[in-house]
Enzyme design. Structure first.
Site, PDB file in Angstrom:
ATOM      1  N   TRP A 185       0.918  -1.204   0.092  1.00 28.18           N
ATOM      2  CA  TRP A 185      -0.041  -0.306   0.018  1.00 28.18           C
ATOM      3  C   TRP A 185       1.193   1.649   0.099  1.00 28.18           C
ATOM      4  CZ3 TRP A 185      -2.960   2.381   4.351  1.00 28.18           C
ATOM      5  CH2 TRP A 185      -4.559   2.463   3.987  1.00 28.18           C
TER       6      TRP A 185
HETATM    7  C1  LIG Z   1      -6.924   7.138   2.802  1.00 29.77           C
HETATM    8  C2  LIG Z   1      -7.514   7.249   4.128  1.00 29.77           C
HETATM    9  C3  LIG Z   1      -8.534   7.724   3.993  1.00 29.77           C
HETATM   10  C4  LIG Z   1      -8.858   8.088   5.644  1.00 29.77           C
HETATM   11  N1  LIG Z   1      -9.038   9.539   6.078  1.00 29.77           N
HETATM   12  C5  LIG Z   1     -10.011   9.632   6.941  1.00 29.77           C
HETATM   13  C6  LIG Z   1      -9.909  10.865   7.768  1.00 29.77           C
HETATM   14  O1  LIG Z   1      -9.148  12.326   7.185  1.00 29.77           O
HETATM   15  N2  LIG Z   1     -10.438  10.874   8.486  1.00 29.77           N
HETATM   16  C7  LIG Z   1     -10.863  10.191   9.730  1.00 29.77           C
HETATM   17  O2  LIG Z   1     -11.268   9.909  10.412  1.00 29.77           O
HETATM   18  N3  LIG Z   1     -11.308   8.365   9.007  1.00 29.77           N
HETATM   19  C8  LIG Z   1     -10.537   8.552   7.960  1.00 29.77           C
HETATM   20  N4  LIG Z   1     -10.412   6.933   7.306  1.00 29.77           N
HETATM   21  C9  LIG Z   1     -11.632   6.373   7.996  1.00 29.77           C
HETATM   22  C10 LIG Z   1     -10.500   5.447   8.453  1.00 29.77           C
HETATM   23  O3  LIG Z   1      -9.359   4.897   8.553  1.00 29.77           O
HETATM   24  C11 LIG Z   1     -11.811   4.264   9.024  1.00 29.77           C
HETATM   25  O4  LIG Z   1     -13.170   4.837   9.607  1.00 29.77           O
HETATM   26  C12 LIG Z   1     -11.363   3.320  10.628  1.00 29.77           C
HETATM   27  O5  LIG Z   1     -10.230   2.975  10.670  1.00 29.77           O
HETATM   28  C13 LIG Z   1     -12.136   2.742  11.186  1.00 29.77           C
HETATM   29  O6  LIG Z   1     -11.590   2.066  11.628  1.00 29.77           O
HETATM   30  P1  LIG Z   1     -12.163  -0.167  11.854  1.00 29.77           P
HETATM   31  O7  LIG Z   1     -11.682  -0.367  13.282  1.00 29.77           O
HETATM   32  O8  LIG Z   1     -13.603  -0.772  11.501  1.00 29.77           O
HETATM   33  O9  LIG Z   1     -11.522  -0.679  11.143  1.00 29.77           O
HETATM   34  P2  LIG Z   1      -9.412  -0.799  10.930  1.00 29.77           P
HETATM   35  O10 LIG Z   1      -8.948   0.318  11.609  1.00 29.77           O
HETATM   36  O11 LIG Z   1      -9.495  -1.662   9.561  1.00 29.77           O
HETATM   37  O12 LIG Z   1      -9.328  -2.187  11.935  1.00 29.77           O
HETATM   38  C14 LIG Z   1      -9.342  -3.188  11.691  1.00 29.77           C
HETATM   39  C15 LIG Z   1      -8.269  -4.525  12.295  1.00 29.77           C
HETATM   40  O13 LIG Z   1      -8.517  -5.746  12.474  1.00 29.77           O
HETATM   41  C16 LIG Z   1      -7.747  -6.744  11.194  1.00 29.77           C
HETATM   42  N5  LIG Z   1      -8.018  -7.103  10.922  1.00 29.77           N
HETATM   43  C17 LIG Z   1      -8.665  -7.713   9.770  1.00 29.77           C
HETATM   44  N6  LIG Z   1      -8.858  -8.438   9.812  1.00 29.77           N
HETATM   45  C18 LIG Z   1      -8.689  -9.813  10.986  1.00 29.77           C
HETATM   46  C19 LIG Z   1      -8.757 -10.735  11.166  1.00 29.77           C
HETATM   47  N7  LIG Z   1      -9.502 -11.513  10.562  1.00 29.77           N
HETATM   48  N8  LIG Z   1      -8.533 -11.398  12.145  1.00 29.77           N
HETATM   49  C20 LIG Z   1      -7.549 -10.476  12.944  1.00 29.77           C
HETATM   50  N9  LIG Z   1      -7.507  -9.504  12.449  1.00 29.77           N
HETATM   51  C21 LIG Z   1      -8.201  -8.682  11.555  1.00 29.77           C
HETATM   52  C22 LIG Z   1      -6.771  -5.632  10.610  1.00 29.77           C
HETATM   53  O14 LIG Z   1      -5.452  -5.495  10.173  1.00 29.77           O
HETATM   54  C23 LIG Z   1      -6.987  -4.280  10.995  1.00 29.77           C
HETATM   55  O15 LIG Z   1      -6.087  -3.740  12.708  1.00 29.77           O
HETATM   56  C24 LIG Z   1      -9.826   7.189   6.265  1.00 29.77           C
HETATM   57  C25 LIG Z   1      -9.190   5.625   5.852  1.00 29.77           C
HETATM   58  C26 LIG Z   1      -8.050   5.583   4.888  1.00 29.77           C
HETATM   59  C27 LIG Z   1      -7.854   3.965   4.639  1.00 29.77           C
HETATM   60  S1  SF4 Z   2       5.095  -2.312   5.386  1.00 30.74           S
HETATM   61 FE1  SF4 Z   2       5.994  -1.669   3.640  1.00 30.74          FE
HETATM   62  S2  SF4 Z   2       5.697  -3.340   2.686  1.00 30.74           S
HETATM   63 FE2  SF4 Z   2       4.486  -2.967   3.957  1.00 30.74          FE
HETATM   64  S3  SF4 Z   2       2.432  -2.540   2.797  1.00 30.74           S
HETATM   65 FE3  SF4 Z   2       3.698  -0.596   3.788  1.00 30.74          FE
HETATM   66  S4  SF4 Z   2       5.533   0.033   2.247  1.00 30.74           S
HETATM   67 FE4  SF4 Z   2       4.636  -2.065   1.664  1.00 30.74          FE
END
Ligand SMILES: Cc1cc2nc3c(=O)[nH]c(=O)nc-3n(C[C@H](O)[C@H](O)[C@H](O)COP(=O)(O)OP(=O)(O)OC[C@H]3O[C@@H](n4cnc5c(N)ncnc54)[C@H](O)[C@@H]3O)c2cc1C
Ligand code: SF4
Ligand code: SF4
Lengths: 614, 155
Positions: B43
């Site tokens: 990513w």
């Molecule tokens: C590029 C980008 C920009 C964004 N911009 C903003 C912003 O400006 N402001 C804002 O407030 N929000 C923003 N967001 C949104 C925000 O990041 C999400 O809404 C939030 O992180 C969702 O939280 P979550 O805990 O549901 O998921 P996540 O934070 O994604 O957590 C999910 C976790 O579960 C784990 N997991 C998944 N599958 C498994 C499995 N099978 N077994 C064990 N572990 C697992 C993952 O590794 C991860 O740690 C953005 C997101 C992105 C990608």
């Molecule tokens: S930790 Fe490094 S190798 Fe892994 S997704 Fe991020 S940039 Fe790519």
């Protein structure tokens, strides 16, 4: 039995099990510890909690903050905003609940050391938009993770959770989760009195626009693999709004978010002839989608729709005029920090293509669809709301508990309410965890029961792809082509193609109909059968295999829901060409589904939308 | 890429392997150095780059749409609470930026059990979360219909 691929089984007993240590999971750990001082609280995370989930690379804004202390917004204002943005369908109890608590979360973050930017004139946090505040968010995730690690009893990194465990004596009661250590192949069985699933959203369900080496460049993280949905679906939890998948407008290729550019920097977007187009189609849109066109702000899906009309008619690409707004060093820094804290790929794209945003506009593009419950869509589990404000039908005992006893959700996992973002997801984790502690107090004598034969058969299933490879590889000389198995990599491409072509991906301009959906479902079910013949050469590929399983289950729910809702509710996210209009009379409802793990059948239903806020 | 690892700088410590959210930084068994095993699942999140003590990891933009000749490098300095970036364009233009990243010392966050005494049983049955209503910085938790705007701001 394929246990020769595995180093044995470890059992972990706990009170609160948190599956996924992202934003919601970290909030859950903190809050569970506050209320349950003596409880054993365990986080299980497939990556490393310090940099896992959607916030791994940081964020440049907190997108959900009321500012109640400065009288900036009320939770009611937020509910109206979310309701309109979702074209009338929101679980207002859940949305309100997040809004009334989210400020305390943000104030905690600031105390922990997350730098929030202040507006020098007002002395308030500097607003990016009405709901967003600007942060220096490079270390957002490590900060939140530090609090979670110190709150939890144990954190297990690098355990891919593959299944939730159902209690063997009490139907519809959760008993824990199982998975494997991605580093050494140990099979883990977590027996838990309550489980909070916070495993994030889903990408690579649809064919991404990115190709080849760039395929990892999706806007949402490639490690958001739909586990949240697949796990709770297979445990028998009711789901909602899985058809409401998200399409976002982003900088082309680098997928840089547009929020700071539109809201804080006030950049405008035009078609290729320099014409502003956003409101150009309002009257046509009104005929199809009703008075939602008058909502302020203009709903996200309708903005996408206007952009897609321009592109369909050959007036694309749509350009964002960064060059007109970066007139000071301060603004240039703001623009760059937005990407350097949140989407470095966009900076790399600019540097490699010699695009200086100060002098040159950039192309915008609509993304492939993602499945999410925390952004401008509300796919996920059907969850109970808080007892004090939820109308009947939306409440069954414990806040954020799914329809399975003892199984909670938060963040992307929970459906019906949108625009939680990072702060709201953390807040929802807190809400779920507090309720889980109350659940434990109310059921002092209940211990999870999982019998050995169940564990043995699960273990066999989990490691089967390793065995499949070991046994069947000898049929071919070398290489990746076998008539007897497929790799996860091959399966994911098949999934993406099916979803893109039959369930309104970007390749079909987000359009589908009943025939396509029905056919898509048939193809998905064939893929599901083929998943029994997945091969994995090592533990890394085994992780990919289970991620694919989870994506396919997520996709199946999306297709079933899309088939059931006979209208076009969110143009710009997807179009049902055979029902091109928004149908307020028949479809102002939630579309829900339940997979029954005992009979292995799906039941679709609709639930009424209750308004909480006038 | 995606990331690539500079042969002469990497000492095989495995920090990048531990942190990568995508599980794609692995140690090559023969070379005993790290490399990206699955560039098309990268990513470009820079988690590994920031974690590498040897500064051995760099990024080359995705080959599909990034012409060669660019670089984006980062220096993370937790002791100073700041992160610096250097953007090098294909045409030679260079831009540099430094941003704050944390206002407290790493490791200084206190979990609830170190901050507040155990809450009461009634508290568990209320709608308030930890530190509320204090941390909301309004007098009480809003209810639908209650007008928080006149609820009295504290801060
Ligand atoms: C590029 C980008 C920009 C964004 N911009 C903003 C912003 O400006 N402001 C804002 O407030 N929000 C923003 N967001 C949104 C925000 O990041 C999400 O809404 C939030 O992180 C969702 O939280 P979550 O805990 O549901 O998921 P996540 O934070 O994604 O957590 C999910 C976790 O579960 C784990 N997991 C998944 N599958 C498994 C499995 N099978 N077994 C064990 N572990 C697992 C993952 O590794 C991860 O740690 C953005 C997101 C992105 C990608
Ligand atoms: S930790 Fe490094 S190798 Fe892994 S997704 Fe991020 S940039 Fe790519
Ligand atoms: S962290 Fe750096 S030095 Fe350590 S293995 Fe990875 S690339 Fe090599």
């Amino acid at each position: 039995m394929s246990t020769r691929s595995s180093k044995g089984t470890k059992f972990v007993d706990c009170d609160v099990l948190i599956v996924g240590g992202g934003m919601a999971g970290c909030g859950a750990a903190y809050e569970a510890r506050h209320w349950g001082r003596k409880l054993k609280i365990v986080i299980v995370e497939k990556a490393h909690i310090d940099r896992s989930g959607a916030v791994a690379m940081g964020l440049s804004a907190i997108n959900c903050y009321m500012g109640m202390r400065w009288n900036e917004n009320t939770p009611e204002d937020f509910v109206r905003y979310v309701r309109n943005d979702l074209m009338g369908i929101a679980r207002e109890d859940l949305v309100y609940d997040i809004a009334r608590h989210v400020d305390s979360t943000v104030h905690l973050f600031e105390e922990w050391g997350l730098p929030i930017i202040y507006d020098k004139q007002t002395g308030h946090y500097k607003r990016e938009g009405r709901w967003q505040i600007l942060i220096h968010g490079e270390s957002y995730k490590p900060i939140v993770a530090e609090a979670a690690k110190k709150s939890a009893s144990e954190v297990y990194n690098r355990i891919m959770v593959t299944h939730l465990l159902r209690d063997s004596t009490r139907k519809n009661r959760i008993a824990g989760a199982a998975g494997f250590d991605v580093r050494n192949g140990t099979f883990y069985v977590f027996r838990a009195r309550t489980v909070i699933v916070s495993a994030g959203g889903a990408t690579h369900v649809y064919r991404p626009r990115a190709v080849g080496e760039g395929a990892g460049r999706t806007w949402y993280a490639p490690w958001s693999t739909g586990s949240a949905y697949a796990l709770v679906i297979q445990a028998g939890a009711k789901m909602t709004q899985m058809e409401n998948r998200l399409v976002v407008t982003r900088f082309k290729d680098g997928y840089g978010p547009v929020g700071a550019w539109f809201l804080a920097l006030k950049a405008i977007a035009t078609n290729v002839y320099g014409e502003e187009y956003e409101r150009k189609y309002v009257e046509e849109q009104r005929k199809l989608y009703g008075n939602y066109v008058d909502a302020k702000p203009f709903p996200t899906c309708l903005r996408n729709d206007a952009m897609l009309r321009e592109i369909r008619d050959g007036r694309g690409p749509v350009l964002i005029h960064t060059e007109r707004v970066l007139d000071t060093r301060e603004k240039e820094e703001l623009g760059w920090e937005d990407f350097l804290d949140m989407t470095m790929s966009q900076s790399i794209a600019w540097a490699s293509l010699n695009i200086d945003p100060k002098t040159t506009p950039s192309e915008l593009q609509t993304s492939e669809p993602y499945v999410m419950g925390s952004h401008a869509t509300c796919s996920g589990a059907w969850a109970s709301g808080p007892s004090d404000i939820s109308p009947p039908g939306y409440h069954w005992g414990y806040n954020r508990m799914t329809t399975v006893e003892g199984l909670f959700g938060a963040g992307d996992t929970v459906g019906g309410s949108a625009h939680k973002f990072s702060s709201g997801s953390f807040t929802e984790g807190r809400l779920a965890a507090k309720a889980a502690v109350a659940f434990i107090e109310d059921h002092p004598d209940e211990r999870p029961e999982v019998d050995d034969s169940y564990i043995r058969s699960l273990k066999e299933e989990v490691f089967k792809p390793l065995e499949t490879f070991e046994v069947r590889r000898n049929q071919i000389v070398a290489g990746t082509v076998s008539p007897l198995y497929i790799y996860a990599r091959q399966g994911v491409v098949r999934l993406e193609k099916i979803m893109d072509e039959y369930c309104a991906g970007w390749g079909q301009m987000y359009t589908t109909n009943e025939y396509q959906l029905t056919r898509g479902l048939e193809l998905l079910l064939m893929l599901k059968v083929d998943l029994q013949n997945l091969a994995a050469e090592d533990l890394h590929q085994l992780q990919r295999a289970w991620e694919l399983h989870h994506r396919v289950w997520t996709a199946e729910a999306v297709v079933r829901h899309t088939l059931y809702r006979k209208e076009t509710r969110w143009p710009g996210y997807y179009y049902r060409a055979d029902y091109p209009k928004l149908d307020e009379v028949n479809w102002h409802v939630f579309v829900n589904s339940r997979y029954d793990p005992d009979t292995q059948t799906w039941t679709m239903s609709s639930e009424p939308v209750h308004q909480l806020v006038p | 890429m995606p990331t690539y690892v500079n042969m002469s700088a990497c000492d095989g410590c495995g920090k990048c392997v531990d942190i990568c959210p995508s599980d794609i930084m692995h140690i090559d068994k023969k070379m005993r150095r790290a490399y990206n095993i699955e560039p098309d699942y990268c990513w470009e999140c820079y988690s590994c780059v920031k974690a590498c003590p040897q500064h051995a990891i760099d990024m080359r933009g995705y080959a599909d749409f990034c012409p060669l000749g660019h670089a984006l490098t980062v220096l993370r300095e937790p002791e100073k609470g700041q992160v610096s970036w250097k953007v090098q364009y294909r045409n030679g233009t260079v831009k540099q930026f430094t941003f704050p990243m944390r206002s407290t010392k790493e490791g200084s966050i206190k979990p609830p059990q170190e901050v507040v005494p155990p809450p009461s049983t009634e508290g568990l049955r209320s709608q308030l979360l930890s530190h509320e209503p204090e941390y909301l910085k309004v007098l009480s938790l809003p209810m639908p219909g209650s007008n928080v705007k006149t609820g009295g701001a504290q801060g």
